[in-house]
Design an enzyme around this catalytic site. Structure first.
Site, PDB file in Angstrom:
ATOM      1  N   SER A  41      -4.065 -61.546  26.101  1.00  0.00           N
ATOM      2  CA  SER A  41      -2.775 -60.713  25.942  1.00  0.00           C
ATOM      3  C   SER A  41      -2.992 -59.513  25.309  1.00  0.00           C
ATOM      4  CB  SER A  41      -1.497 -61.640  25.603  1.00  0.00           C
ATOM      5  OG  SER A  41      -1.535 -62.507  26.327  1.00  0.00           O
TER       6      SER A  41
ATOM      7  N   HIS B  53      -4.063 -67.165  31.915  1.00  0.00           N
ATOM      8  CA  HIS B  53      -2.978 -68.297  31.441  1.00  0.00           C
ATOM      9  C   HIS B  53      -2.712 -68.798  32.853  1.00  0.00           C
ATOM     10  CE1 HIS B  53      -1.679 -65.560  28.076  1.00  0.00           C
ATOM     11  NE2 HIS B  53      -2.435 -66.579  27.478  1.00  0.00           N
TER      12      HIS B  53
ATOM     13  N   LYS C 178       4.297 -62.828  14.764  1.00  0.00           N
ATOM     14  CA  LYS C 178       3.950 -61.402  15.677  1.00  0.00           C
ATOM     15  C   LYS C 178       5.261 -60.649  16.050  1.00  0.00           C
ATOM     16  CE  LYS C 178       0.066 -63.695  17.763  1.00  0.00           C
ATOM     17  NZ  LYS C 178      -0.738 -63.996  19.009  1.00  0.00           N
TER      18      LYS C 178
END
Ligand SMILES: Nc1ncnc2c1ncn2[C@@H]1O[C@H](COP(=O)(O)OP(=O)(O)OP(=O)(O)O)[C@@H](O)[C@H]1O
Ligand SMILES: [Mg+2]
Length: 162
Positions: free
Chosen positions: A129, A18, A42
């Site tokens: 992630s 990122h 999530k």
């Protein structure tokens, strides 16, 4: 007119993949807004205030990077912020299908907004992630794959749980 780009994502947590995309975006656009998605589906490891604080700290030296949160339809948020571009990162062919679908849907929803895809430096192409959280939870080393602050925060989380 300045070109403003929105880089949306969950950033749970922020990775060096990122960071690489954001740094490239900051060179390419007048302003880039990192938009942290409030994702009810999530259950995130890091809360929204934690994710915002991490990203703001990591990018405090880059004056044209802003960190914000958003909820709802992305194209509406882009319009609200007066932006013209959506930035997405592409790691591998596996990202392509979903990203292609999203970009075309967003194009249909608002034809004035362009989606721009960027590739990270080669050494970050396999980082996600999800993988970071998985490896860290199993005791693996994530050094060099996430900002030091994230490494630190992951350790704090780990310590709190056990
Ligand atoms: N290592 C990376 N290199 C390039 N782009 C990336 C990288 N990791 C994520 N991205 C891109 O960043 C955007 C935001 O992604 P997101 O917040 O879902 O991160 P993620 O790492 O894919 O997380 P998760 O594993 O939870 O899906 C997406 O466009 C995604 O393709
Ligand atoms: Mg993802």
């Amino acid at each position: 007119m300045p070109t403003v780009a929105i880089y949306p994502g969950t950033f749970d947590p922020l990775t060096n993949g990122h960071v690489d995309i954001i740094a490239r975006g900051a060179r390419l656009f007048d302003r880039i807004i990192v938009a942290v998605l409030v994702n009810a589906e999530k259950a995130p490891l890091f809360t929204m205030p934690e994710r915002l604080e991490i990203a703001r700290t990591v990018f405090k030296a880059l004056p044209n990077v802003e960190v914000d949160s958003f909820d709802g339809l992305l194209v509406d948020y882009v319009e609200r912020r007066g932006a013209q571009v959506i930035v997405r990162g592409l790691r591998a062919v596996s990202d392509f299908e979903f990203e292609f679908q999203m970009a075309l849907m967003n194009q249909r929803l608002n034809p004035h907004i362009e989606t721009v895809f960027m590739m990270p430096a080669e050494q970050y192409t396999y980082i996600s992630s999800r993988l970071i959280k998985e490896v860290f939870a199993l005791g693996g080393r994530v050094h060099g794959l996430v900002p030091e602050l994230v490494e630190h925060r992951l350790r704090e989380k780990g310590a709190k749980k056990s």
